[in-house]
Design a protein around this motif. Structure first.
Motif, PDB file in Angstrom:
ATOM      1  N   ASP A  22       0.855  -1.189   0.000  1.00 35.86           N
ATOM      2  CA  ASP A  22       0.000   0.000   0.000  1.00 35.86           C
ATOM      3  C   ASP A  22       0.886   1.233   0.000  1.00 35.86           C
ATOM      4  N   ASP A  23       0.260   2.396   0.154  1.00 31.77           N
ATOM      5  CA  ASP A  23       1.026   3.648   0.115  1.00 31.77           C
ATOM      6  C   ASP A  23       2.035   3.723   1.250  1.00 31.77           C
ATOM      7  N   ASN A  24       1.644   3.226   2.420  1.00 30.31           N
ATOM      8  CA  ASN A  24       2.573   3.256   3.547  1.00 30.31           C
ATOM      9  C   ASN A  24       3.788   2.370   3.293  1.00 30.31           C
ATOM     10  N   GLY A  25       3.550   1.207   2.665  1.00 28.49           N
ATOM     11  CA  GLY A  25       4.670   0.340   2.335  1.00 28.49           C
ATOM     12  C   GLY A  25       5.609   0.977   1.339  1.00 28.49           C
ATOM     13  N   ASP A  26       5.027   1.653   0.340  1.00 26.84           N
ATOM     14  CA  ASP A  26       5.866   2.345  -0.645  1.00 26.84           C
ATOM     15  C   ASP A  26       6.665   3.464   0.012  1.00 26.84           C
ATOM     16  N   LYS A  27       6.016   4.213   0.891  1.00 31.46           N
ATOM     17  CA  LYS A  27       6.730   5.293   1.568  1.00 31.46           C
ATOM     18  C   LYS A  27       7.839   4.743   2.454  1.00 31.46           C
ATOM     19  N   PHE A  28       7.545   3.632   3.128  1.00 34.41           N
ATOM     20  CA  PHE A  28       8.548   3.026   4.005  1.00 34.41           C
ATOM     21  C   PHE A  28       9.786   2.634   3.211  1.00 34.41           C
ATOM     22  N   ILE A  29       9.580   2.005   2.071  1.00 35.83           N
ATOM     23  CA  ILE A  29      10.712   1.579   1.242  1.00 35.83           C
ATOM     24  C   ILE A  29      11.455   2.788   0.686  1.00 35.83           C
ATOM     25  N   GLN A  30      10.712   3.754   0.170  1.00 35.83           N
ATOM     26  CA  GLN A  30      11.351   4.924  -0.439  1.00 35.83           C
ATOM     27  C   GLN A  30      12.136   5.745   0.570  1.00 35.83           C
ATOM     28  N   THR A  31      11.703   5.719   1.821  1.00 38.34           N
ATOM     29  CA  THR A  31      12.415   6.488   2.853  1.00 38.34           C
ATOM     30  C   THR A  31      13.575   5.708   3.435  1.00 38.34           C
ATOM     31  N   LEU A  32      13.348   4.413   3.705  1.00 36.18           N
ATOM     32  CA  LEU A  32      14.352   3.631   4.425  1.00 36.18           C
ATOM     33  C   LEU A  32      15.538   3.253   3.544  1.00 36.18           C
ATOM     34  N   ILE A  33      15.292   2.865   2.306  1.00 36.86           N
ATOM     35  CA  ILE A  33      16.384   2.352   1.470  1.00 36.86           C
ATOM     36  C   ILE A  33      17.518   3.361   1.309  1.00 36.86           C
ATOM     37  N   PRO A  34      17.260   4.651   0.980  1.00 36.95           N
ATOM     38  CA  PRO A  34      18.388   5.598   0.889  1.00 36.95           C
ATOM     39  C   PRO A  34      19.173   5.711   2.191  1.00 36.95           C
ATOM     40  N   ILE A  35      18.467   5.621   3.342  1.00 36.51           N
ATOM     41  CA  ILE A  35      19.179   5.697   4.626  1.00 36.51           C
ATOM     42  C   ILE A  35      20.073   4.480   4.813  1.00 36.51           C
ATOM     43  N   LEU A  36      19.555   3.291   4.450  1.00 34.03           N
ATOM     44  CA  LEU A  36      20.362   2.082   4.581  1.00 34.03           C
ATOM     45  C   LEU A  36      21.572   2.123   3.653  1.00 34.03           C
ATOM     46  N   LEU A  37      21.351   2.568   2.425  1.00 36.14           N
ATOM     47  CA  LEU A  37      22.474   2.644   1.488  1.00 36.14           C
ATOM     48  C   LEU A  37      23.530   3.619   1.980  1.00 36.14           C
ATOM     49  N   LYS A  38      23.098   4.704   2.597  1.00 33.57           N
ATOM     50  CA  LYS A  38      24.047   5.681   3.133  1.00 33.57           C
ATOM     51  C   LYS A  38      24.898   5.067   4.226  1.00 33.57           C
ATOM     52  N   HIS A  39      24.345   4.095   4.962  1.00 35.71           N
ATOM     53  CA  HIS A  39      25.077   3.424   6.037  1.00 35.71           C
ATOM     54  C   HIS A  39      25.778   2.159   5.544  1.00 35.71           C
ATOM     55  N   GLY A  40      25.842   1.947   4.239  1.00 36.82           N
ATOM     56  CA  GLY A  40      26.558   0.798   3.703  1.00 36.82           C
ATOM     57  C   GLY A  40      25.808  -0.508   3.818  1.00 36.82           C
ATOM     58  N   ILE A  41      24.477  -0.466   3.814  1.00 38.37           N
ATOM     59  CA  ILE A  41      23.651  -1.671   3.948  1.00 38.37           C
ATOM     60  C   ILE A  41      22.943  -1.926   2.623  1.00 38.37           C
ATOM     61  N   CYS A  42      23.073  -3.144   2.123  1.00 42.76           N
ATOM     62  CA  CYS A  42      22.467  -3.515   0.848  1.00 42.76           C
ATOM     63  C   CYS A  42      21.131  -4.210   1.070  1.00 42.76           C
ATOM     64  N   ILE A  43      20.277  -4.083   0.068  1.00 40.59           N
ATOM     65  CA  ILE A  43      18.950  -4.687   0.128  1.00 40.59           C
ATOM     66  C   ILE A  43      18.989  -5.983  -0.680  1.00 40.59           C
ATOM     67  N   ALA A  44      18.887  -7.101   0.025  1.00 43.00           N
ATOM     68  CA  ALA A  44      18.939  -8.399  -0.645  1.00 43.00           C
ATOM     69  C   ALA A  44      17.611  -8.744  -1.307  1.00 43.00           C
ATOM     70  N   LEU A  45      16.516  -8.337  -0.689  1.00 41.25           N
ATOM     71  CA  LEU A  45      15.207  -8.607  -1.267  1.00 41.25           C
ATOM     72  C   LEU A  45      14.223  -7.564  -0.776  1.00 41.25           C
ATOM     73  N   LYS A  46      13.215  -7.303  -1.589  1.00 37.95           N
ATOM     74  CA  LYS A  46      12.106  -6.417  -1.239  1.00 37.95           C
ATOM     75  C   LYS A  46      10.816  -7.169  -1.498  1.00 37.95           C
ATOM     76  N   GLY A  47      10.081  -7.452  -0.428  1.00 34.75           N
ATOM     77  CA  GLY A  47       8.843  -8.202  -0.551  1.00 34.75           C
ATOM     78  C   GLY A  47       7.654  -7.372  -0.114  1.00 34.75           C
TER      79      GLY A  47
END
Length: 854
Positions: free
Chosen positions: A199-224
């Motif tokens: 849903d929209d909240n899930g999309d927002k969660f991914i769009q917000t969290l992923i750049p923060i994780l990448l900035k900290h050197g964390i890779c996304i193995a899967l997105k479900g």
């Protein structure tokens, strides 16, 4: 529209002012409808009920908070608070309908009309998730009624601008995003999966969290993504996608899953994981994972899961809203009984589902029918069904009610001066409007009974942080909630994020060892990471550090150079201090060379003594005694000057080393050149009519000696005045040592000294070579030729050897050259004479010399 008998779930308590509450206690799974006739409330008969027993505590926390306020004489005196609670059923249609009921009278849905039975609704609390909150806000915003949500994710960005009447009794979710990244980074989990609702909240969660994780050197193995509760409630076909996600999660090797979903959605997912494992007769691979949940999630067991082993969540982490123990709440729960006369439409279904008993249809009589006595104790229930201590979401509701109470108190206090009733000094509770509460609610700040500060920021969000909770589950369905850290934005910079690793309990499959969540193993100290082409940056190869560089931590991108004066150890993971490299008297090589220097000096001194003692003998007199003495003395100094090259270099020894060597050797070679010239001229002067007789004598020898030596002295003086040698630390030539040496200053002048010395030696060799066939009775040219051949050979081999060595061995090469060349001169020139003087004195007579010449 009237209440359907199939939806009796409401709880009403009258009061001067009413608080509305939209709870999420039950969910309904709706079968698809044909809509061949006009829809009515009768379609509700086709619904299937799912109960969340733990959610009932939220209702009780509101009732408890209202009770506290009404019993507090200092807070809202003479004004009572009431409440009206409806269930959203996690359904948009039911949420809209029940919101309209809150805006209407107690029994009839007729909004925009006021009557005697109209509730004085001041504020509404709800809902659990952002979708339900948004449904409510579309109606409540029209009336400017304050809405305090206890959801985590805001329904939209810049929510305060779009929904000015909307407040959230939770911290800003940005702190939760930062906390998730900090938690993953703390445990070095760089290969993680993200699971959200579709849903929209899930999309927002991914769009917000992923750049923060990448900035900290964390890779996304899967997105479900899995269907949100509202989607799943529309049709059972949505469960097929949940099954697909369950199969994928059961087979993936990703060990850490970041999950942002509602509790019931995750419950459906776990059901499917168990079902898949049972059908395929495979182990539950999803159990061997670390679940990192957002604050929306609260561990519970729905009625569909009461017989299911929930060990899959053992060791999970949850970002929970900060809470403290509320005094009196446990005692309040202990007095709760379903036989109490009240209008709580939630308690009977809760009691039946929690204790697995039932009542007959006569609700008034509440007679026991299959075991429900009404005297069951809540503390006997497992924590998965009901907790006696207040949960995080119940705590936010409790704080929301008290925030409303304090805001109303401030509002009444500000109006008391103008609205005092005659004689009794009481304020009128009926003449306040809901929209007037906003200014007081925004500025509210108080300490609750648990000691926590409650206030809103400029965005209408709670000024607080998150707790990090570690869940410990036991086979008997009981669990332990352990606070192991937190994210406090108001703390000092180095204390904003805290984790107590000793308090963490990992899932039994990890054997209490920190789980690894990486694309590949660590690059350990001594190696650096090298990116794999075509792979995420978390996937890399490990390459060893080159010489002189180290890496002292895991997973370093680059090796770094050791500080000056240090070198890398064998493993390339540490820098060790370099040792000083110079030729010392204390080491074997220095001691050996010093012994040969002194031994050679003693022999030279002995030869000099022999020649002085036998100065009047023909063999000494025949070869110019003064030049012989000068040569022997210079050779003695040549041997002794080698001692300047041994020991720790300093400014004095650096000044004297090469200059003393150059001048003394020039004197020695000049003596040999003078002796050779004297012999040649003496032989030529014996010829009848020769003009060379005037050149024969001591004056010529002294002139050659002084002239040749003076030139070398001038070169050395110029060297010392312009670019003198100095002590120097060579940090780079040797890997593990610092060479303490004498820097030559001017390399050009250094080679000028050597070049001039070589020039004198070459001239001496050529002149001696030309005179080698002269009679032995008159000269020693043959011996001088041999000595100069040795001398030139030593120094010709010296240059490449000197340039190819470093440190103390370079100094040893020069000392060896000095000793070898000096010994060659001493041996070739003076050994034959000493043999005659000492062993064959009969040959050391004038007659013998004349006879040999004849």
């Amino acid at each position: 529209m009237v209440d359907s008998p199939h939806f009796p779930h409401q709880y009403y308590q009258s009061g001067d002012l009413t608080i509305g509450f939209m709870v999420t206690q039950y969910g309904y799974l709706i079968y698809e409808l044909s809509f061949r006739r006009n829809p009515t409330t009768e379609y509700l008969e086709e619904l299937k009920l799912i109960s969340r027993t733990k959610s009932y505590q939220r209702i009780l926390s509101l009732a408890f908070a209202v009770k506290e306020i009404n019993e507090n004489p200092e807070l809202l005196p003479n004004v009572t608070l009431g409440f009206h609670i409806y269930d959203s059923y996690t359904n948009a249609r039911m949420t809209h309908q029940n919101t309209l009921k809150l805006l209407s009278s107690h029994k009839t849905v007729v909004p925009n009309f006021k009557c005697n039975k109209q509730k004085n609704l001041m504020v509404v609390i709800g809902g659990l998730d952002s979708e339900i909150s948004l449904y409510m806000a579309t109606l409540l915003g029209i009336y400017k009624i304050p809405q305090i949500a206890y959801c985590i994710i805001a329904p939209m960005t810049d929510v305060k601008t779009h929904l000015p009447s909307f407040y959230r009794m939770v911290p800003n979710e940005e702190y939760q995003y930062a906390g998730i990244a900090q938690l993953l980074r703390h445990f070095q989990w760089t290969w993680v999966g993200i699971l959200t609702m579709d849903d929209d909240n899930g999309d927002k969660f991914i769009q917000t969290l992923i750049p923060i994780l990448l900035k900290h050197g964390i890779c996304i193995a899967l997105k479900g993504k899995i269907p949100a509760t509202a989607q799943a409630a529309e049709t059972f076909t949505s469960f097929e996608s949940i099954l697909d996600e369950a199969i994928y999660l059961s087979n993936t090797s990703v060990q850490v899953l970041v999950v942002n979903a509602e509790t019931i959605t995750i419950s459906f997912l776990i059901i499917k994981i168990y079902a898949y494992a049972e059908v395929k007769d495979t182990p539950l691979l999803a159990i061997g994972k670390v679940w990192v949940m957002t604050a929306q999630w609260d561990f519970s067991v729905d009625t569909t899961q009461m017989d299911m082993d929930m060990q899959v969540f053992d060791g999970a982490f949850t970002f929970a809203i900060h809470l403290n123990k509320v005094p009196g709440f446990r005692k309040f729960l202990q007095t709760l009984r379903p036989k109490s006369k009240n209008e709580d439409g939630f308690i009977l279904p809760f009691w039946e589902m929690a204790f697995r008993c039932s009542y007959n249809d006569s609700i008034d009589g509440m007679e026991n029918n299959n075991g429900c006595s009404g005297e069951e104790k809540l503390e006997s229930l497992p924590g998965t069904l009901f907790e006696m201590s207040m949960t995080g979401q119940s705590y936010t509701i409790y704080n929301a009610v008290h925030a409303i109470g304090h805001s109303l108190h401030k509002m009444y206090s500000s109006r008391q001066k103008h609205r005092v009733m005659p004689n009794r000094g009481r304020v009128s509770p009926v003449k306040v409007q809901a929209w007037q509460l906003h200014s007081f609610l925004r500025s509210i700040s108080f300490n609750n009974s648990a000691g926590d500060r409650v206030s809103f920021d400029d965005n209408g969000e709670l000024v607080s942080g998150f707790d990090i909770v570690n869940w410990v589950l036991f086979p008997n369905q009981s669990f332990l909630r352990v606070k192991v850290g937190g994210m406090d934005p108001q703390a000092l910079p180095n204390q904003k994020f805290t984790v107590n690793e000793e308090a963490i309990t990992w899932h039994r499959t990890f054997n209490q060892v920190l789980p690894l969540a990486r694309c590949n193993d660590h690059c350990y100290p001594g190696y650096s990471r090298k990116k794999k082409e075509g792979e995420p940056f978390c996937c890399y190869d490990c390459t060893p550090c080159p010489d002189g560089k180290i890496s002292d931590q895991n997973d370093m991108d680059n090796c770094f150079q050791c500080p000056e004066g240090q070198f890398s150890n064998k493993n390339r993971d540490n820098c060790l201090p370099k040792t000083l490299n110079f030729l010392s008297f204390m080491e074997l090589l220095g001691t050996t060379l010093a012994f040969f220097i002194l031994f050679s000096s003693l022999i030279t001194a002995a030869v000099l003594g022999i020649f002085i003692k036998n100065k009047d003998t023909p063999i000494v007199k025949a070869n110019n005694r003064e030049l012989t003495y000068s040569l022997l003395f210079s050779l003695l100094l040549c041997f002794l000057c080698s001692l300047l090259f041994i020991g720790r270099p300093n400014i004095v020894t650096c000044y004297l080393r090469q200059t003393a060597f150059g001048i003394i050797f020039s004197v020695a070679v000049s003596c040999i050149l003078a002796k050779t010239i004297t012999v040649v001229l003496a032989f030529m002067a014996t010829k009848p009519g020769s003009r060379m007789r005037k050149w024969v004598g001591k004056r010529l020898a002294i002139s050659v000696l002084l002239g040749c030596s003076t030139i070398q002295a001038i070169i050395c003086a110029l060297w010392l005045c312009t670019a003198a040698p100095f002590p120097h630390f060579d940090m780079h030539s040797l890997t593990e040592e610092i060479i303490l040496e004498c820097n030559e200053g001017s390399v050009t002048l250094f080679y000028c000294v050597l070049g001039y010395l070589g020039f004198l030696a070459t001239v001496s060799f050529v002149v001696a070579f030309q005179a080698r066939k002269l009679p032995d009775s008159f000269n020693e040219a043959k011996f001088i030729t041999f000595s100069m051949l040795v001398f030139c050979s030593v120094w010709l081999s010296f240059v490449p050897s000197y340039l190819s060595t470093k440190g103390k061995y370079m100094v040893a090469v020069e000392i060896f050259s000095i000793l070898s060349s000096s010994a060659g001169l001493l041996g070739c020139i003076f050994a034959p004479k000493c043999y005659i003087i000492i062993l064959r004195p009969s040959l050391n007579t004038k007659d013998q010399l004349i006879r040999r010449n004849i």
